[in-house]
Scaffold this motif. Structure first.
Motif, PDB file in Angstrom:
ATOM      1  N   ALA A   4       0.854  -1.197   0.000  1.00 41.31           N
ATOM      2  CA  ALA A   4       0.000   0.000   0.000  1.00 41.31           C
ATOM      3  C   ALA A   4       0.886   1.241   0.000  1.00 41.31           C
ATOM      4  O   ALA A   4       1.786   1.362   0.832  1.00 41.31           O
ATOM      5  CB  ALA A   4      -0.901  -0.003   1.225  1.00 41.31           C
ATOM      6  N   THR A  95      -8.532   5.526  -3.381  1.00 39.12           N
ATOM      7  CA  THR A  95      -7.495   4.498  -3.569  1.00 39.12           C
ATOM      8  C   THR A  95      -7.621   3.843  -4.933  1.00 39.12           C
ATOM      9  O   THR A  95      -8.719   3.470  -5.358  1.00 39.12           O
ATOM     10  CB  THR A  95      -7.617   3.430  -2.457  1.00 39.12           C
ATOM     11  N   GLY A  97      -6.615   0.605  -7.271  1.00 41.52           N
ATOM     12  CA  GLY A  97      -6.142  -0.774  -7.247  1.00 41.52           C
ATOM     13  C   GLY A  97      -5.240  -0.973  -8.452  1.00 41.52           C
ATOM     14  O   GLY A  97      -5.637  -0.676  -9.582  1.00 41.52           O
ATOM     15  N   SER A 104      -0.152  -7.296  -6.847  1.00 42.87           N
ATOM     16  CA  SER A 104      -1.219  -6.321  -6.668  1.00 42.87           C
ATOM     17  C   SER A 104      -0.756  -5.297  -5.629  1.00 42.87           C
ATOM     18  O   SER A 104      -0.069  -5.637  -4.664  1.00 42.87           O
ATOM     19  CB  SER A 104      -2.459  -7.095  -6.225  1.00 42.87           C
ATOM     20  N   THR A 106      -1.817  -1.082  -3.876  1.00 47.67           N
ATOM     21  CA  THR A 106      -2.790   0.017  -3.858  1.00 47.67           C
ATOM     22  C   THR A 106      -2.037   1.340  -3.737  1.00 47.67           C
ATOM     23  O   THR A 106      -0.923   1.392  -3.213  1.00 47.67           O
ATOM     24  CB  THR A 106      -3.778  -0.100  -2.679  1.00 47.67           C
ATOM     25  N   THR A 108      -3.023   5.232  -2.545  1.00 44.63           N
ATOM     26  CA  THR A 108      -4.031   6.153  -2.006  1.00 44.63           C
ATOM     27  C   THR A 108      -3.528   7.585  -2.200  1.00 44.63           C
ATOM     28  O   THR A 108      -2.359   7.874  -1.918  1.00 44.63           O
ATOM     29  CB  THR A 108      -4.276   5.860  -0.512  1.00 44.63           C
TER      30      THR A 108
END
Ligand SMILES: Cc1cc2nc3c(=O)[nH]c(=O)nc-3n(C[C@H](O)[C@H](O)[C@H](O)COP(=O)(O)OP(=O)(O)OC[C@H]3O[C@@H](n4cnc5c(N)ncnc54)[C@H](O)[C@@H]3O)c2cc1C
Length: 368
Positions: A4, A95, A97, A104, A106, A108
């Motif tokens: 993230a 956010t 994806g 994968s 993310t 934000t």
């Protein structure tokens, strides 16, 4: 567990709009991450080996591919974080994806700018699914990126700038362009591009369309037909041409999936290529903090995409609280340049269409 990341401004799409947006937001003082699904940046510009038309401020006279490199270098120098080979598959509030290879992650952001461009339109006719029938942009990718001819004998459909330019580039690459057909009664692209083709002996048949393509497993011939003012076929005018490739240059549609998913309000606009997210004169959508720029906000040209990108980048910076009066003044100048770009004979229709989108955006704002 997906990685993230957090930033001030996230930009999806590394074409002229996305690169200009990232640069403007970064120059205003924001932390910026730009993601693009390709290995190299530039979007459509990577295939544009011709010198651009338009205004000097928007790099007219420079080859598209060089404009892409100059923008990328400026972004890197300014400190924009660039993530290539990264697809934004979804948007969930603030956010994004993302997928990079099999990983994968993310991202934000306080503000997000969508600059995803447009996709080519198809045309339905018997035989249109035969191998050898392709978009003009696909043919351009073959010759200018991969240095491979898509075929030897080519029919182009559509005499807008894309059809004219790609046909000429196919000639330069060594293919034979047998003819170019255009359903409208006149050529839609710039006369300078049409003249080059005509000088090279390529016939441009206006008021003509494709009737049928044939071939055994792959395209081998096409029948074209004259059409009347209501685009109805005129019996007895059919001509059959031996071709192995048909290039369809019949318009582009804004790539808007992420904006739909984010809950933006839309309006349909024929001149802008289809459904476009409503946006303010400063490129903010009906979702606060979500901005659009370039072909996603209405299919126009790279010069417009560049200017809209800068405007969106500055607006995003102001949204996240970075920037001052000077930036406000720069935004005004940018809006003036956009109006200037749309002041020509082709531009007036686009300006009216964009004005109507902005009015709708304001109406939605009052209802919110
Ligand atoms: C043949 C041809 C000739 C042209 N000639 C001229 C000219 O001479 N002058 C001129 O001004 N304009 C010209 N144009 C138009 C110009 O190229 C486009 O208007 C301009 O590139 C639009 O910029 P953009 O940044 O909006 O989109 P694009 O250039 O299409 O860039 C969008 C980028 O976003 C990426 N992307 C999309 N979705 C995602 C996602 N979900 N995740 C990650 N990445 C994503 C795409 O892969 C692409 O790299 C020409 C176009 C064509 C096809």
């Amino acid at each position: 567990m997906a990685r993230a990341e957090v930033t001030d401004v996230a930009v999806v799409g590394g074409g002229p709009a996305g690169l200009a947006a990232a640069l403007a937001a970064r120059q205003a003082g924001c932390g910026v991450v730009l993601v693009d699904e390709n290995r190299t940046l530039g979007g459509q510009l990577r295939k544009q080996i011709h010198k651009f038309f338009g205004s000097r401020v928007h790099r007219a006279g420079i080859r598209g591919i060089r404009i892409a490199k100059e923008l990328e270098d400026a972004c890197l120098e300014a400190g924009v974080k660039i993530w290539t080979e990264t697809v934004a598959y979804g948007i969930f509030g603030s956010t994004l994806g993302l997928m990079r290879g099999r990983n994968s992650l993310t991202l934000t952001a306080k503000a997000i700018i969508l600059a995803t461009g447009a996709s080519e339109n198809a045309l339905a006719f018997p035989g249109c699914t035969l191998p050898g029938v392709m978009g003009a942009g696909a043919a351009q990718t073959f010759i200018n990126l991969h240095r491979v001819l898509p075929g030897r004998r080519i029919l182009t459909v559509g005499a807008g700038n894309v059809g004219l330019i790609v046909s000429y580039q196919l000639l330069q690459a060594g293919a034979e362009v047998v003819a170019l057909v255009e359903a409208a009664p006149r050529i839609g692209g710039y006369a300078v591009h049409a003249a080059k083709l005509e000088r090279s002996g390529v016939p441009i048949w206006t008021s003509h369309s494709v009737l049928e393509a044939r071939g055994d497993g792959e395209l081998s011939e096409v029948t074209v037909v004259a059409v009347d003012n209501h685009f109805q076929n005129i019996p007895g005018t059919e001509r059959t041409l031996e071709v192995d490739t048909i290039c369809l240059a019949v318009g582009l549609t804004p790539l808007t999936e992420l904006a739909w998913q984010a809950g933006c309000q839309f309006a349909y606009s024929g001149p802008l290529g289809g459904h476009v997210p409503l946006h303010s004169a400063d490129m903010e959508t009906t979702v606060p903090g979500l901005f659009v720029a370039g072909d996603i906000s209405g299919v126009e040209e790279a010069s417009t995409a560049l200017e809209e990108g800068s405007l969106a980048g500055m607006s995003a910076a102001l949204f996240v609280g970075v920037g001052d009066r000077k930036l406000e003044a720069k935004r005004v100048e940018s809006r003036e340049r956009l109006a200037q770009l749309r002041s020509g004979p082709f531009g007036t229709v686009l300006q009216q269409a964009q004005d109507s989108i902005v009015r709708e955006w304001a109406r939605c704002g009052r209802e919110r």
